[in-house]
Design a protein around this motif. Sequence first.
Motif, PDB file in Angstrom:
ATOM      1  N   VAL A 161       0.844  -1.204   0.000  1.00 55.78           N
ATOM      2  CA  VAL A 161       0.000   0.000   0.000  1.00 55.78           C
ATOM      3  C   VAL A 161       0.876   1.249   0.000  1.00 55.78           C
ATOM      4  O   VAL A 161       1.971   1.260   0.558  1.00 55.78           O
ATOM      5  CB  VAL A 161      -0.964   0.026   1.204  1.00 55.78           C
ATOM      6  N   LYS A 162       0.365   2.298  -0.621  1.00 56.05           N
ATOM      7  CA  LYS A 162       1.078   3.567  -0.661  1.00 56.05           C
ATOM      8  C   LYS A 162       0.875   4.382   0.609  1.00 56.05           C
ATOM      9  O   LYS A 162       1.679   5.264   0.932  1.00 56.05           O
ATOM     10  CB  LYS A 162       0.612   4.393  -1.866  1.00 56.05           C
ATOM     11  N   GLY A 163      -0.227   4.111   1.317  1.00 57.57           N
ATOM     12  CA  GLY A 163      -0.499   4.850   2.535  1.00 57.57           C
ATOM     13  C   GLY A 163      -1.620   4.199   3.315  1.00 57.57           C
ATOM     14  O   GLY A 163      -2.404   3.415   2.781  1.00 57.57           O
ATOM     15  N   ILE A 164      -1.690   4.529   4.615  1.00 60.72           N
ATOM     16  CA  ILE A 164      -2.721   4.001   5.500  1.00 60.72           C
ATOM     17  C   ILE A 164      -3.359   5.162   6.248  1.00 60.72           C
ATOM     18  O   ILE A 164      -2.674   5.967   6.889  1.00 60.72           O
ATOM     19  CB  ILE A 164      -2.141   3.000   6.513  1.00 60.72           C
ATOM     20  N   PHE A 165      -4.683   5.248   6.154  1.00 65.73           N
ATOM     21  CA  PHE A 165      -5.420   6.199   6.975  1.00 65.73           C
ATOM     22  C   PHE A 165      -5.414   5.722   8.419  1.00 65.73           C
ATOM     23  O   PHE A 165      -5.607   4.532   8.691  1.00 65.73           O
ATOM     24  CB  PHE A 165      -6.878   6.304   6.507  1.00 65.73           C
ATOM     25  N   SER A 166      -5.223   6.662   9.337  1.00 64.32           N
ATOM     26  CA  SER A 166      -5.230   6.315  10.753  1.00 64.32           C
ATOM     27  C   SER A 166      -5.919   7.395  11.563  1.00 64.32           C
ATOM     28  O   SER A 166      -5.807   8.582  11.256  1.00 64.32           O
ATOM     29  CB  SER A 166      -3.802   6.116  11.276  1.00 64.32           C
ATOM     30  N   ASP A 167      -6.637   6.952  12.610  1.00 68.37           N
ATOM     31  CA  ASP A 167      -7.239   7.897  13.552  1.00 68.37           C
ATOM     32  C   ASP A 167      -6.215   8.441  14.536  1.00 68.37           C
ATOM     33  O   ASP A 167      -6.533   9.344  15.314  1.00 68.37           O
ATOM     34  CB  ASP A 167      -8.364   7.209  14.338  1.00 68.37           C
ATOM     35  N   TRP A 168      -5.012   7.892  14.525  1.00 68.75           N
ATOM     36  CA  TRP A 168      -3.920   8.368  15.389  1.00 68.75           C
ATOM     37  C   TRP A 168      -2.629   8.225  14.605  1.00 68.75           C
ATOM     38  O   TRP A 168      -1.921   7.226  14.716  1.00 68.75           O
ATOM     39  CB  TRP A 168      -3.874   7.573  16.703  1.00 68.75           C
ATOM     40  N   PRO A 169      -2.287   9.229  13.778  1.00 66.83           N
ATOM     41  CA  PRO A 169      -1.211   9.087  12.801  1.00 66.83           C
ATOM     42  C   PRO A 169       0.170   8.806  13.374  1.00 66.83           C
ATOM     43  O   PRO A 169       1.067   8.412  12.621  1.00 66.83           O
ATOM     44  CB  PRO A 169      -1.242  10.434  12.066  1.00 66.83           C
ATOM     45  N   ALA A 170       0.380   8.996  14.673  1.00 65.81           N
ATOM     46  CA  ALA A 170       1.687   8.680  15.249  1.00 65.81           C
ATOM     47  C   ALA A 170       2.083   7.240  14.968  1.00 65.81           C
ATOM     48  O   ALA A 170       3.266   6.936  14.763  1.00 65.81           O
ATOM     49  CB  ALA A 170       1.677   8.936  16.756  1.00 65.81           C
ATOM     50  N   THR A 171       1.109   6.340  14.932  1.00 64.52           N
ATOM     51  CA  THR A 171       1.408   4.919  14.729  1.00 64.52           C
ATOM     52  C   THR A 171       1.986   4.675  13.341  1.00 64.52           C
ATOM     53  O   THR A 171       3.034   4.016  13.191  1.00 64.52           O
ATOM     54  CB  THR A 171       0.133   4.080  14.935  1.00 64.52           C
ATOM     55  N   THR A 172       1.326   5.185  12.316  1.00 66.11           N
ATOM     56  CA  THR A 172       1.817   4.980  10.957  1.00 66.11           C
ATOM     57  C   THR A 172       3.069   5.808  10.682  1.00 66.11           C
ATOM     58  O   THR A 172       3.953   5.376   9.936  1.00 66.11           O
ATOM     59  CB  THR A 172       0.714   5.320   9.943  1.00 66.11           C
ATOM     60  N   SER A 173       3.169   6.983  11.282  1.00 65.72           N
ATOM     61  CA  SER A 173       4.381   7.794  11.120  1.00 65.72           C
ATOM     62  C   SER A 173       5.591   7.097  11.734  1.00 65.72           C
ATOM     63  O   SER A 173       6.695   7.110  11.162  1.00 65.72           O
ATOM     64  CB  SER A 173       4.190   9.166  11.767  1.00 65.72           C
ATOM     65  N   PHE A 174       5.396   6.500  12.910  1.00 65.07           N
ATOM     66  CA  PHE A 174       6.471   5.764  13.574  1.00 65.07           C
ATOM     67  C   PHE A 174       6.937   4.616  12.690  1.00 65.07           C
ATOM     68  O   PHE A 174       8.153   4.433  12.454  1.00 65.07           O
ATOM     69  CB  PHE A 174       5.991   5.237  14.920  1.00 65.07           C
ATOM     70  N   TYR A 175       6.003   3.830  12.185  1.00 66.61           N
ATOM     71  CA  TYR A 175       6.376   2.688  11.337  1.00 66.61           C
ATOM     72  C   TYR A 175       7.115   3.180  10.094  1.00 66.61           C
ATOM     73  O   TYR A 175       8.157   2.623   9.726  1.00 66.61           O
ATOM     74  CB  TYR A 175       5.139   1.894  10.952  1.00 66.61           C
ATOM     75  N   ALA A 176       6.584   4.206   9.438  1.00 68.61           N
ATOM     76  CA  ALA A 176       7.193   4.707   8.215  1.00 68.61           C
ATOM     77  C   ALA A 176       8.612   5.217   8.463  1.00 68.61           C
ATOM     78  O   ALA A 176       9.527   4.938   7.676  1.00 68.61           O
ATOM     79  CB  ALA A 176       6.334   5.820   7.623  1.00 68.61           C
ATOM     80  N   SER A 177       8.799   5.953   9.550  1.00 68.52           N
ATOM     81  CA  SER A 177      10.138   6.473   9.858  1.00 68.52           C
ATOM     82  C   SER A 177      11.105   5.332  10.153  1.00 68.52           C
ATOM     83  O   SER A 177      12.259   5.359   9.709  1.00 68.52           O
ATOM     84  CB  SER A 177      10.072   7.429  11.041  1.00 68.52           C
ATOM     85  N   CYS A 178      10.635   4.343  10.896  1.00 71.43           N
ATOM     86  CA  CYS A 178      11.506   3.227  11.260  1.00 71.43           C
ATOM     87  C   CYS A 178      11.923   2.436  10.026  1.00 71.43           C
ATOM     88  O   CYS A 178      13.073   1.991   9.915  1.00 71.43           O
ATOM     89  CB  CYS A 178      10.787   2.321  12.256  1.00 71.43           C
ATOM     90  N   MET A 179      10.996   2.274   9.074  1.00 73.68           N
ATOM     91  CA  MET A 179      11.262   1.455   7.897  1.00 73.68           C
ATOM     92  C   MET A 179      11.796   2.260   6.714  1.00 73.68           C
ATOM     93  O   MET A 179      12.038   1.723   5.638  1.00 73.68           O
ATOM     94  CB  MET A 179       9.971   0.744   7.463  1.00 73.68           C
ATOM     95  N   GLY A 180      11.951   3.573   6.919  1.00 81.52           N
ATOM     96  CA  GLY A 180      12.511   4.406   5.862  1.00 81.52           C
ATOM     97  C   GLY A 180      11.553   4.690   4.713  1.00 81.52           C
ATOM     98  O   GLY A 180      11.990   4.958   3.592  1.00 81.52           O
ATOM     99  N   LEU A 181      10.245   4.667   5.003  1.00 78.12           N
ATOM    100  CA  LEU A 181       9.256   4.978   3.975  1.00 78.12           C
ATOM    101  C   LEU A 181       9.097   6.488   3.847  1.00 78.12           C
ATOM    102  O   LEU A 181       9.149   7.203   4.826  1.00 78.12           O
ATOM    103  CB  LEU A 181       7.914   4.350   4.335  1.00 78.12           C
ATOM    104  N   LYS A 182       8.863   6.958   2.646  1.00 80.93           N
ATOM    105  CA  LYS A 182       8.726   8.393   2.416  1.00 80.93           C
ATOM    106  C   LYS A 182       7.347   8.871   2.819  1.00 80.93           C
ATOM    107  O   LYS A 182       6.379   8.145   2.759  1.00 80.93           O
ATOM    108  CB  LYS A 182       8.980   8.724   0.940  1.00 80.93           C
TER     109      LYS A 182
END
Length: 399
Positions: A378-399
Amino acid sequence: MRISLSLSILLGFGFGATAFAEGVDLGPRPAYLVSQMNPGPLRDKLAACIGNPAKPSLFSISHRGAPLQFPEHTEEGYRAAALMGAGILECDVTFTADKELVCRHSQNDLHTTTNILATDLAAKCTSGFKPASGGDPASAECRTSDISLAEFRSLKGKMDSADKQAQSVEDYMNGTASWRTELYGATGTLMTHAESIALFKDLGVKFTPELKSPKIDMPHDGFSQADYAQKLIDEYKQAGIPPEDVFAQSFRLDDVLYWIENEPEFGKQAVFLDGRRDINPQDPSTFSPSMQELKEMGVNYIAPPLFVLLSVEDGKIVPSAYAKAAKEAGLDLITWTLERSGPLNTGGGWYYQTVSDVIKSDGDMLEVVDVLAGDVGVKGIFSDWPATTSFYASCMGLK
């Protein structure tokens, strides 16, 4: 524009709105979720990232702001989402009696998402408050099309909730789920679509407006569905927003096709929100139109709920036939909605229905994100609490 700095003041920030994009504050929740994961390489990888600086990411899409804790579609929720690293923010778009575009999840949700029932404007609601009686739940229906823009501006956003057993308006408005909070519920600043554009631009994020299906018959007083779809795009053009920064969405395929035909620069990134209930994610014969047919229509982005993209094989979460078919057709995938189900110790409910047998705790949420990102793509995930997806993306080096 009526954009205040209330949240900035509340959180003690002394800088302007653009600074949100320069420093991400994930808070404690990602670390909590990691602590609930099963031991293994993914947990080890994510645990090693706890405390590291995070960056905004387009993978992290704010769903209605940050409604796990902030009233949805409010300035305060949008600012919180940007602070948590969401690279794309959503304004669900509907219209008032005077045909002005505003941010609300539905044209008829004012009775659950604002304080309208506690104001004189309650008299203008499509259906006033009715207490629970016998086997009938308490009810009300208040639409944005019941009131003018000026009247809309007078309202305050609240946590989306209603107590269906209520005997009074006060009790009806006080039904917030136990896993959400009213801590930030008193300052919900409502926004027009144009104001959301100005705010998101200042925050340095991209835009994903959703054209909501009207609850009133169209055309309305000469305002057609095409006029409605066009007005959404026109407000980005008037604000000088590049088409490549806008991901316009709709559950109505006809809206997406309208943008593809009439606003092709915006249409190439238009998102078909796939809410079709007759689809079996494991049976491609139920995909009508098919993925290839959608691609041939000019659709490039499709966004189903997350369970549609997932299946279970040998006790492990894997991509569904739907996910594979979309990828084979060359469609880019976005999905919804993370952090909207409350605690996951009972299988996760509707959003996790195809994988509920292996969902045992909140930590499994990050397992789901990992499959969606790594295996589904997936190119992106909608979240009701974006810290979760931002954390994963930063950890995995996703833009």
